[in-house]
Enzyme design. Sequence first.
Site, PDB file in Angstrom:
ATOM      1  N   LEU A 206       0.866  -1.195   0.000  1.00 49.33           N
ATOM      2  CA  LEU A 206       0.000   0.000   0.000  1.00 49.33           C
ATOM      3  C   LEU A 206       0.889   1.227   0.000  1.00 49.33           C
ATOM      4  CD1 LEU A 206      -2.365  -1.053   2.919  1.00 49.33           C
ATOM      5  CD2 LEU A 206      -3.040  -0.952   0.511  1.00 49.33           C
ATOM      6  N   HIS A 207       0.673   2.130  -0.945  1.00 49.40           N
ATOM      7  CA  HIS A 207       1.443   3.381  -0.886  1.00 49.40           C
ATOM      8  C   HIS A 207       0.707   4.574  -1.488  1.00 49.40           C
ATOM      9  CE1 HIS A 207       2.346   2.274  -5.036  1.00 49.40           C
ATOM     10  NE2 HIS A 207       2.607   3.548  -5.241  1.00 49.40           N
TER      11      HIS A 207
END
Length: 361
Positions: A206-207
Amino acid sequence: MPKIMHVVGARPNFMKVAPVMAAMDKRPGLFQQVLVHTGQHYDYVMSQVFFEELRMPEPDEYLNVGSGSHAQQTAHVMLAFEPVLLSQQPDWVIVVGDVNSSLACALVCSKAGIPVAHVEAGLRSGDRSMPEEINRLLTDQIADLLFTPSRDADAHLLREGCDPSKIHLVGNVMIDTLVSLLPQAQARPILADLGLQKGQYVLVTLHRPVNVDHPEVLREILAALDEISQDIPVIFPVHPRTRETLNQHGLASARIRFLQPQGYLDFLALTDAAGAVITDSGGIQEETTYLGVPCLTVRTTTERPVTVTLGTNRLVASERQAILDSFSGVSLGQRGGGKIPELWDGHAAERIVEVMAAQVI
Ligand code: UD1
């Protein structure tokens, strides 16, 4: 000999440029290649490890721009890139993907009258709140050659008024790198090192700012992952942007296995053997589709719709219950639930080189 300048800036650029440089190297005497690294990503684990594993040459020019707001980062790249461009005087500049460095360099080229080619052109999520969508739209408008990975991309470019003669459907260069390095990745001992069994863990990344910059959103997603990890190991290599929010807001889970960002080979090995992947990355949607690994993408839109219509990808909202509901429908470890899109065959870079050769000869 015509000089081709390649620009890389951030992690997802490296695996797209490497096969194009390698394919140009196979045509000796045709091109002189110069590599510019803007330094948008600069940590060893976000940059240098990819140069080593993808066997890329050291950059000829390193701009060292680092992090900052979007305006700062884009402006710093432009300021640092312009003198390099003017002194190197390439015949063509190639930019890839949708990161700030790509738009910044394309813009400098267009004002300096130096032709620019965009690899991975035409992708659209339709969501202009994503910085990448703005970068895609603007880069495509000013590029002189548009190399697309799929037919939907051609359609977007035509709809936006791009000259059809600039558009070349070449396929997916990221898959070129995957195809050539998969055997090496599969030989890595990372699964054994982490005590994991093939097909029996979930890999998470996740970014996206929309997911990780807001602690309440990240908390929801972590709650779902924490629940999933009651039943199956959840492995989560953490991007620096995400690490910052986790640390600042004391978000944690005793069950999720948080790791450092992984290099290309170990990450590919982990993706290939995962029971399922949960991500908000663009490239990982493509890699899981190629590998036939089930993928949940924690986003409401995707600029890569073929991964949903043909591939193994499903979109899911960033809410605990939505993620759990979607995850319960995933056949863990079941491979090959989709089809591989046209021209995602390991030869996209060769097709790019053919077109570039015709431009410069
Ligand atoms: C950028 C790209 C995104 C891509 C992602 C892959 C843009 C607009 N976004 O987002 O499309 O999917 O790269 O990672 O170009 N940081 C480090 N070390 C590094 C790099 C970054 O610690 O080597 C930290 C910094 O605190 C920085 C933050 O990560 O502020 C975010 O980096 P940045 O390059 O601004 O954007 P990404 O979220 O990585």
